[in-house]
Structure formats: structure tokens, C-alpha cells
Motif scaffolding. Structure first.
Motif, PDB file in Angstrom:
ATOM      1  N   PHE A  38       0.830  -1.208   0.000  1.00  0.00           N
ATOM      2  CA  PHE A  38       0.000   0.000   0.000  1.00  0.00           C
ATOM      3  C   PHE A  38       0.863   1.258   0.000  1.00  0.00           C
ATOM      4  O   PHE A  38       0.645   2.180  -0.785  1.00  0.00           O
ATOM      5  N   GLN A  39       1.850   1.273   0.898  1.00  0.00           N
ATOM      6  CA  GLN A  39       2.705   2.457   1.004  1.00  0.00           C
ATOM      7  C   GLN A  39       3.444   2.748  -0.297  1.00  0.00           C
ATOM      8  O   GLN A  39       3.569   3.905  -0.704  1.00  0.00           O
ATOM      9  N   GLU A  40       3.880   1.690  -0.952  1.00  0.00           N
ATOM     10  CA  GLU A  40       4.595   1.880  -2.220  1.00  0.00           C
ATOM     11  C   GLU A  40       3.672   2.469  -3.281  1.00  0.00           C
ATOM     12  O   GLU A  40       4.032   3.403  -4.001  1.00  0.00           O
ATOM     13  N   VAL A  41       2.461   1.874  -3.364  1.00  0.00           N
ATOM     14  CA  VAL A  41       1.497   2.360  -4.364  1.00  0.00           C
ATOM     15  C   VAL A  41       1.138   3.807  -4.074  1.00  0.00           C
ATOM     16  O   VAL A  41       1.108   4.660  -4.974  1.00  0.00           O
ATOM     17  N   GLU A  42       0.888   4.103  -2.808  1.00  0.00           N
ATOM     18  CA  GLU A  42       0.500   5.457  -2.430  1.00  0.00           C
ATOM     19  C   GLU A  42       1.591   6.458  -2.802  1.00  0.00           C
ATOM     20  O   GLU A  42       1.318   7.504  -3.388  1.00  0.00           O
ATOM     21  N   LYS A  43       2.819   6.103  -2.483  1.00  0.00           N
ATOM     22  CA  LYS A  43       3.934   7.004  -2.745  1.00  0.00           C
ATOM     23  C   LYS A  43       4.057   7.313  -4.242  1.00  0.00           C
ATOM     24  O   LYS A  43       4.209   8.453  -4.655  1.00  0.00           O
ATOM     25  N   LYS A  44       3.920   6.266  -5.033  1.00  0.00           N
ATOM     26  CA  LYS A  44       4.035   6.422  -6.483  1.00  0.00           C
ATOM     27  C   LYS A  44       2.902   7.314  -7.017  1.00  0.00           C
ATOM     28  O   LYS A  44       3.117   8.198  -7.848  1.00  0.00           O
ATOM     29  N   GLN A  45       1.713   7.050  -6.520  1.00  0.00           N
ATOM     30  CA  GLN A  45       0.555   7.825  -6.971  1.00  0.00           C
ATOM     31  C   GLN A  45       0.681   9.294  -6.595  1.00  0.00           C
ATOM     32  O   GLN A  45       0.392  10.172  -7.397  1.00  0.00           O
ATOM     33  N   VAL A  46       1.085   9.547  -5.352  1.00  0.00           N
ATOM     34  CA  VAL A  46       1.215  10.929  -4.895  1.00  0.00           C
ATOM     35  C   VAL A  46       2.221  11.670  -5.779  1.00  0.00           C
ATOM     36  O   VAL A  46       1.967  12.791  -6.228  1.00  0.00           O
ATOM     37  N   LYS A  47       3.302  11.002  -6.072  1.00  0.00           N
ATOM     38  CA  LYS A  47       4.330  11.624  -6.907  1.00  0.00           C
ATOM     39  C   LYS A  47       3.766  11.963  -8.300  1.00  0.00           C
ATOM     40  O   LYS A  47       3.938  13.068  -8.822  1.00  0.00           O
ATOM     41  N   GLU A  48       3.055  10.991  -8.863  1.00  0.00           N
ATOM     42  CA  GLU A  48       2.483  11.207 -10.203  1.00  0.00           C
ATOM     43  C   GLU A  48       1.462  12.341 -10.205  1.00  0.00           C
ATOM     44  O   GLU A  48       1.452  13.187 -11.092  1.00  0.00           O
ATOM     45  N   LYS A  49       0.585  12.337  -9.199  1.00  0.00           N
ATOM     46  CA  LYS A  49      -0.479  13.345  -9.157  1.00  0.00           C
ATOM     47  C   LYS A  49       0.090  14.745  -8.934  1.00  0.00           C
ATOM     48  O   LYS A  49      -0.377  15.716  -9.505  1.00  0.00           O
ATOM     49  N   ARG A  50       1.118  14.823  -8.070  1.00  0.00           N
ATOM     50  CA  ARG A  50       1.739  16.138  -7.856  1.00  0.00           C
ATOM     51  C   ARG A  50       2.405  16.627  -9.130  1.00  0.00           C
ATOM     52  O   ARG A  50       2.363  17.821  -9.439  1.00  0.00           O
ATOM     53  N   ALA A  51       3.003  15.713  -9.873  1.00  0.00           N
ATOM     54  CA  ALA A  51       3.653  16.106 -11.131  1.00  0.00           C
ATOM     55  C   ALA A  51       2.603  16.627 -12.119  1.00  0.00           C
ATOM     56  O   ALA A  51       2.817  17.628 -12.806  1.00  0.00           O
ATOM     57  N   LEU A  52       1.453  15.945 -12.154  1.00  0.00           N
ATOM     58  CA  LEU A  52       0.368  16.386 -13.037  1.00  0.00           C
ATOM     59  C   LEU A  52      -0.094  17.795 -12.694  1.00  0.00           C
ATOM     60  O   LEU A  52      -0.287  18.648 -13.557  1.00  0.00           O
ATOM     61  N   LEU A  53      -0.271  18.023 -11.389  1.00  0.00           N
ATOM     62  CA  LEU A  53      -0.754  19.310 -10.906  1.00  0.00           C
ATOM     63  C   LEU A  53       0.269  20.411 -11.195  1.00  0.00           C
ATOM     64  O   LEU A  53      -0.091  21.496 -11.667  1.00  0.00           O
ATOM     65  N   SER A  54       1.542  20.103 -10.940  1.00  0.00           N
ATOM     66  CA  SER A  54       2.603  21.079 -11.232  1.00  0.00           C
ATOM     67  C   SER A  54       2.590  21.445 -12.706  1.00  0.00           C
ATOM     68  O   SER A  54       2.626  22.618 -13.070  1.00  0.00           O
ATOM     69  N   PHE A  56       0.211  21.269 -14.804  1.00  0.00           N
ATOM     70  CA  PHE A  56      -0.994  22.052 -15.117  1.00  0.00           C
ATOM     71  C   PHE A  56      -0.788  23.521 -14.780  1.00  0.00           C
ATOM     72  O   PHE A  56      -1.106  24.411 -15.557  1.00  0.00           O
ATOM     73  N   LEU A  57      -0.195  23.765 -13.586  1.00  0.00           N
ATOM     74  CA  LEU A  57       0.003  25.139 -13.132  1.00  0.00           C
ATOM     75  C   LEU A  57       1.143  25.818 -13.896  1.00  0.00           C
ATOM     76  O   LEU A  57       1.014  26.960 -14.319  1.00  0.00           O
ATOM     77  N   ILE A  58       2.240  25.104 -14.088  1.00  0.00           N
ATOM     78  CA  ILE A  58       3.403  25.714 -14.744  1.00  0.00           C
ATOM     79  C   ILE A  58       3.047  26.111 -16.175  1.00  0.00           C
ATOM     80  O   ILE A  58       3.371  27.180 -16.649  1.00  0.00           O
ATOM     81  N   GLN A  59       2.320  25.234 -16.850  1.00  0.00           N
ATOM     82  CA  GLN A  59       1.966  25.520 -18.244  1.00  0.00           C
ATOM     83  C   GLN A  59       0.743  26.407 -18.382  1.00  0.00           C
ATOM     84  O   GLN A  59       0.329  26.741 -19.482  1.00  0.00           O
ATOM     85  N   GLY A  60       0.120  26.780 -17.250  1.00  0.00           N
ATOM     86  CA  GLY A  60      -1.080  27.622 -17.305  1.00  0.00           C
ATOM     87  C   GLY A  60      -2.153  26.994 -18.160  1.00  0.00           C
ATOM     88  O   GLY A  60      -2.764  27.639 -19.004  1.00  0.00           O
ATOM     89  N   LYS A  61      -2.372  25.698 -17.943  1.00  0.00           N
ATOM     90  CA  LYS A  61      -3.362  24.991 -18.783  1.00  0.00           C
ATOM     91  C   LYS A  61      -4.783  25.416 -18.436  1.00  0.00           C
ATOM     92  O   LYS A  61      -5.032  25.968 -17.361  1.00  0.00           O
ATOM     93  N   LYS A  62      -5.693  25.111 -19.321  1.00  0.00           N
ATOM     94  CA  LYS A  62      -7.106  25.399 -19.071  1.00  0.00           C
ATOM     95  C   LYS A  62      -7.811  24.111 -18.674  1.00  0.00           C
ATOM     96  O   LYS A  62      -7.540  23.055 -19.258  1.00  0.00           O
ATOM     97  N   SER A  63      -8.729  24.198 -17.725  1.00  0.00           N
ATOM     98  CA  SER A  63      -9.496  23.001 -17.376  1.00  0.00           C
ATOM     99  C   SER A  63     -10.385  22.639 -18.562  1.00  0.00           C
ATOM    100  O   SER A  63     -10.714  23.491 -19.400  1.00  0.00           O
ATOM    101  N   LEU A  64     -10.783  21.386 -18.625  1.00  0.00           N
ATOM    102  CA  LEU A  64     -11.670  20.954 -19.715  1.00  0.00           C
ATOM    103  C   LEU A  64     -12.966  21.767 -19.703  1.00  0.00           C
ATOM    104  O   LEU A  64     -13.505  22.112 -20.754  1.00  0.00           O
ATOM    105  N   LEU A  65     -13.444  22.090 -18.493  1.00  0.00           N
ATOM    106  CA  LEU A  65     -14.691  22.863 -18.393  1.00  0.00           C
ATOM    107  C   LEU A  65     -14.508  24.267 -18.973  1.00  0.00           C
ATOM    108  O   LEU A  65     -15.330  24.727 -19.769  1.00  0.00           O
ATOM    109  N   ASP A  66     -13.408  24.926 -18.603  1.00  0.00           N
ATOM    110  CA  ASP A  66     -13.165  26.269 -19.140  1.00  0.00           C
ATOM    111  C   ASP A  66     -12.917  26.231 -20.645  1.00  0.00           C
ATOM    112  O   ASP A  66     -13.380  27.095 -21.385  1.00  0.00           O
TER     113      ASP A  66
END
Ligand code: ATP
Ligand code: MG
Length: 281
Positions: A38-54, A56-66
């Protein structure tokens, strides 16, 4: 194979992180082993999700809704529709003219801000009011649309947000015999601009509400839009005598279905998600 599986808390966390529980190995034989996986999976996921979020913000992307909002605004302008923006707060009297009173199912879903005013559960009352004003003009057809928040108290959360974005378009003064085809044409323009390929029209004839033409999408037939044509039983209350077609789309439903998702929460206005990405990670 063994009977040992994730704890409730682990399941909740894995779901939160967007892990597909069907496709993740539960190949462990002791709780200690399981917790380590569990801890391994969680760690990997958190890393991936934070990278996605970064990203999104760094590139100033638009949400699908916008992005969808902007795209539909442009396309409808190209189709000769004028954008209107009307108040979010409407009156009890306006709802009454839509026959939404104590006996109507929608009445219980309305957020009241005082005795006489509420947050609009739909755009139609305001658009009806504009239809009357525009109907005094000489040119036809008259085409306009609004995109804005609507509010409803809902019990089912999977397909409903209490605040959601409605796109409602109206075309007035078209030949009676062309109304159905035109409504379908307009529905298809919006559905396809939203990236839907798997969608169908569903027609219902009701004595009280006249004919409605809904759009449902995906394998689960999720309703993404509801259309109507006039002359309509509600027209008299608003003083409308023109022919018209109109359709209301839930933009979050369009984004959800075109993303292949069946839950709406992460696609709408939210403090927990940005463009489907979980924020508390
Ligand atoms: P449902 O039966 O799914 O509750 P409805 O019949 O109440 O939908 P309408 O009043 O016809 O919906 O509203 C038009 C469109 O607005 C719907 O087709 C849907 O796309 C969207 N919509 C309605 N309620 C919500 C909601 N609470 N959250 C998100 N979208 C909504
Ligand atoms: Mg509803």
C-alpha cells in the motif's frame, strides 16, 4: 490467491488517488506485506499526481470545463448566436411562470435566499423574459444563448452538482416544420464540439410540457441535454407567440461523458479537484 485485502481506509485512499482497484495486485499474504505494498502504491501515486498538478500550473493549462466554455462560445457566435448574461438571483414569481410552485418536483430543489428570491435552478425563466423583449424586433430568426451557473439541491451526487454550468441556446422565428431538424442540428453541433461521439436523441411527448428532445450519451445513457420546442404550453404565461427551439446542456455532464467518466464531482466547480486532479494529495 488469498482472502486478505485492503483495509477500508486504504481503499478510500487508493480511490482518492485514482487507483483502479480492479487492476491492482493484491498478491500479499500478511497484513505487514499488504501495508508495505500500500505504502509503495500510495507514494508512487502521490508523486504522479503532484507532477500532473505542477505541470498544469506551470503551463497555465485550461481546465476541460473552461476550454469547453470558450470553444462553445466561439462556435455559437459563428453560428449567429448572441451571448447574453442574466442574473443568477431570480424571483419566486419568475419560477411561478414556469409552473414551478409547491407542487412541482423541482420546487423542493430550489435554494431560497429570502421569501421572494432564489438562486436560479435553470436559465429558462430569464431567457423567456428576453424572448418577449426580442420578439418585438422585426428580424427573424433571433438567436441567443447563455452559459452560467444554476443551483439545485440534489440527492444523487454521482451525476449532480449543487452548482453546475448550464448552456441554454434559443432560436426564435423559424418555420414550424423545420423545428425538430433544427433542434437536432443544434444539439449535434454542441455535442460534437464537446467531443461526444456516442450520443443519441430521445424524444418524449408530454401533455403538460409538450415535446422534449433529450440527448443521452455513453453506454450508461447519461442525460447531457434537454431540448424543447415552441409553441409550448408555457409560452402564454410569458406572452410568447413565436415559434422557437431551445436546448439546455449541462457542461459538467458533457465534460464527464466526453472524458469517459461516470461521476461528475471532479469536473465541476470544486475545492477538491482541478481539472479532475485531486488537490489534497
Ligand atoms: P436529471 O434527471 O439528470 O436530474 P434534469 O431532467 O433534472 O436531469 P434538466 O432540468 O432537463 O435536467 O436540465 C438540463 C440539463 O442540465 C441536464 O440534461 C443536465 O445535463 C444538466 N443538469 C441538471 N441538473 C444538474 C445537476 N444537478 N448537476 C449537473 N448537471 C445538471
Ligand atoms: Mg434533476
Amino acid at each position: 490467491m488469498n482472502d486478505l485485502t485492503w483495509t477500508e481506509t486504504q481503499i478510500r485512499r487508493l480511490k482518492e488517488l485514482g487507483v483502479d482497484l480492479e487492476n491492482i495486485s493484491t498478491d500479499f499474504s500478511t497484513p505487514a506485506q499488504r501495508n508495505k505494498v500500500f505504502q509503495e502504491v500510495e507514494k508512487k501515486q502521490v508523486k504522479e499526481k503532484r507532477a500532473l498538478l505542477s505541470d498544469f500550473l506551470i503551463q497555465g493549462k485550461k481546465s476541460l470545463l473552461d476550454a469547453l466554455r470558450e470553444k462553445l462560445g466561439l462556435i455559437l457566435h459563428q453560428q449567429g448566436f448572441t451571448r447574453v448574461t442574466t442574473p443568477t438571483i431570480i424571483t419566486r414569481a419568475a419560477l411561478g411562470k414556469m409552473t414551478i410552485d409547491e407542487d412541482h418536483p423541482l420546487f423542493k430543489q430550489v435554494y431560497w435566499i429570502n421569501e421572494k428570491q432564489c438562486l436560479r435552478p435553470m436559465l429558462a425563466p430569464n431567457l423567456y423574459s428576453l424572448m418577449l423583449d426580442f420578439s418585438r424586433l422585426n428580424h427573424r430568426p433571433i438567436r441567443f444563448f447563455e452559459m452560467g451557473s444554476c443551483f439545485r439541491k440534489e440527492s444523487d451526487g454521482a451525476r449532480h452538482n449543487s452548482e453546475f454550468t448550464m448552456l441554454n441556446l434559443v432560436e426564435m422565428g423559424l418555420p414550424k416544420e423545420s423545428r425538430h431538424d433544427r433542434l437536432k442540428e443544434l444539439g449535434s453541433i454542441v455535442a460534437e464540439a464537446s467531443g461526444l461521439s456516442d450520443y443519441r436523441f430521445e424524444r418524449e411527448d408530454s401533455k403538460v410540457y409538450g415535446t422534449t428532445l433529450d440527448i443521452v450519451a455513453g453506454p450508461e445513457n447519461i442525460e447531457v441535454a434537454s431540448g424543447a420546442l415552441g409553441p409550448h404550453p408555457l409560452d402564454a404565461a410569458w406572452g410568447i407567440t413565436d415559434t422557437w427551439v431551445g436546448m439546455g446542456f449541462g457542461l459538467e455532464r458533457l465534460v464527464m461523458t466526453s472524458s469517459g467518466d461516470t461521476t461528475i464531482g471532479k469536473w465541476g466547480k470544486s475545492l477538491s479537484y482541478l481539472n479532475g486532479i485531486r488537490l489534497r494529495i
